[in-house]
Design a protein around this motif. Sequence first.
Motif, mmCIF file in Angstrom:
data_model
loop_
_atom_site.group_PDB
_atom_site.id
_atom_site.type_symbol
_atom_site.label_atom_id
_atom_site.label_comp_id
_atom_site.label_asym_id
_atom_site.label_seq_id
_atom_site.Cartn_x
_atom_site.Cartn_y
_atom_site.Cartn_z
ATOM 1 N N MET A 1 -25.361 -45.080 -85.907
ATOM 2 C CA MET A 1 -24.295 -45.004 -84.926
ATOM 3 C C MET A 1 -22.958 -45.309 -85.618
ATOM 4 O O MET A 1 -22.866 -46.203 -86.437
ATOM 5 N N GLU A 2 -21.953 -44.556 -85.254
ATOM 6 C CA GLU A 2 -20.637 -44.726 -85.859
ATOM 7 C C GLU A 2 -19.899 -45.905 -85.241
ATOM 8 O O GLU A 2 -19.921 -46.105 -84.026
ATOM 9 N N ARG A 3 -19.266 -46.666 -86.082
ATOM 10 C CA ARG A 3 -18.483 -47.803 -85.585
ATOM 11 C C ARG A 3 -17.242 -47.322 -84.852
ATOM 12 O O ARG A 3 -16.611 -46.359 -85.251
ATOM 13 N N GLN A 4 -16.920 -48.049 -83.787
ATOM 14 C CA GLN A 4 -15.703 -47.803 -83.017
ATOM 15 C C GLN A 4 -14.748 -48.965 -83.268
ATOM 16 O O GLN A 4 -15.166 -50.050 -83.647
ATOM 17 N N GLN A 5 -13.483 -48.729 -83.019
ATOM 18 C CA GLN A 5 -12.492 -49.789 -83.198
ATOM 19 C C GLN A 5 -12.117 -50.383 -81.846
ATOM 20 O O GLN A 5 -12.071 -49.685 -80.831
ATOM 21 N N TYR A 6 -11.881 -51.687 -81.887
ATOM 22 C CA TYR A 6 -11.512 -52.442 -80.693
ATOM 23 C C TYR A 6 -10.415 -53.438 -81.051
ATOM 24 O O TYR A 6 -10.248 -53.812 -82.212
ATOM 25 N N LEU A 7 -9.718 -53.878 -80.034
ATOM 26 C CA LEU A 7 -8.705 -54.925 -80.170
ATOM 27 C C LEU A 7 -8.972 -55.937 -79.070
ATOM 28 O O LEU A 7 -9.248 -55.552 -77.938
ATOM 29 N N TYR A 8 -8.957 -57.217 -79.441
ATOM 30 C CA TYR A 8 -8.907 -58.201 -78.360
ATOM 31 C C TYR A 8 -7.645 -59.009 -78.492
ATOM 32 O O TYR A 8 -7.204 -59.365 -79.575
ATOM 33 N N LYS A 9 -7.023 -59.196 -77.335
ATOM 34 C CA LYS A 9 -5.774 -59.944 -77.234
ATOM 35 C C LYS A 9 -6.117 -61.352 -76.788
ATOM 36 O O LYS A 9 -6.845 -61.549 -75.819
ATOM 37 N N LEU A 10 -5.596 -62.319 -77.514
ATOM 38 C CA LEU A 10 -5.837 -63.736 -77.230
ATOM 39 C C LEU A 10 -4.574 -64.386 -76.693
ATOM 40 O O LEU A 10 -3.475 -64.130 -77.203
ATOM 41 N N GLN A 11 -4.736 -65.219 -75.676
ATOM 42 C CA GLN A 11 -3.622 -66.029 -75.183
ATOM 43 C C GLN A 11 -4.097 -67.447 -74.978
ATOM 44 O O GLN A 11 -5.222 -67.681 -74.491
ATOM 45 N N LEU A 12 -3.255 -68.374 -75.375
ATOM 46 C CA LEU A 12 -3.565 -69.784 -75.157
ATOM 47 C C LEU A 12 -3.620 -70.095 -73.669
ATOM 48 O O LEU A 12 -2.906 -69.476 -72.878
ATOM 49 N N THR A 13 -4.451 -71.052 -73.309
ATOM 50 C CA THR A 13 -4.405 -71.529 -71.933
ATOM 51 C C THR A 13 -3.019 -72.139 -71.709
ATOM 52 O O THR A 13 -2.366 -72.601 -72.650
ATOM 53 N N GLU A 14 -2.568 -72.125 -70.470
ATOM 54 C CA GLU A 14 -1.200 -72.558 -70.158
ATOM 55 C C GLU A 14 -0.888 -73.951 -70.694
ATOM 56 O O GLU A 14 0.187 -74.202 -71.244
ATOM 57 N N LYS A 15 -1.820 -74.861 -70.569
ATOM 58 C CA LYS A 15 -1.630 -76.242 -71.035
ATOM 59 C C LYS A 15 -1.269 -76.297 -72.518
ATOM 60 O O LYS A 15 -0.460 -77.118 -72.946
ATOM 61 N N LEU A 16 -1.852 -75.379 -73.309
ATOM 62 C CA LEU A 16 -1.664 -75.443 -74.765
ATOM 63 C C LEU A 16 -0.432 -74.696 -75.264
ATOM 64 O O LEU A 16 -0.235 -74.575 -76.467
ATOM 65 N N THR A 17 0.411 -74.231 -74.349
ATOM 66 C CA THR A 17 1.661 -73.600 -74.776
ATOM 67 C C THR A 17 2.733 -74.641 -75.073
ATOM 68 O O THR A 17 3.865 -74.286 -75.392
ATOM 69 N N GLN A 18 2.349 -75.921 -74.993
ATOM 70 C CA GLN A 18 3.259 -77.024 -75.337
ATOM 71 C C GLN A 18 2.604 -77.881 -76.419
ATOM 72 O O GLN A 18 1.456 -78.333 -76.253
ATOM 73 N N ASP A 19 3.328 -78.098 -77.509
ATOM 74 C CA ASP A 19 2.812 -78.876 -78.646
ATOM 75 C C ASP A 19 2.222 -80.222 -78.221
ATOM 76 O O ASP A 19 1.206 -80.656 -78.759
#
Length: 105
Positions: A1-19
């Motif tokens: 089977m031929e490989r397909q390409q994918y992208l996953y987008k990651l986002q931090l949970t809201e709490k972790l958007t602050q140092d």
Amino acid sequence: MERQQYLYKLQLTEKLTQDKNWTDKENAVVGRHFSYLQRMHEDRKLILAGKTKGLDEDTFGIVIFEAETEEEALSLMNGDPAVKEGIMTAELFPYQVAFVQDLRK
């Protein structure tokens, strides 16, 4: 089977958007996340991974990789420690790389 390409987008949970909300636990998860991506690279599945600069609600990362099926792609995305351990959310997209520049030159 031929490989397909994918992208996953990651986002931090809201709490972790602050140092101030980061602890040793979250830093350890990011270390496991990085090791996971390194293994994907060694297995010749990873095409590219990176993140936007900064740390706020607009910060996100992407992982572009190959898998034989969408089920395998979902498994790889959900197996990422950052996703599995709940510090980041992820969304999967079918993807196709059009151009790649060799930055090692």
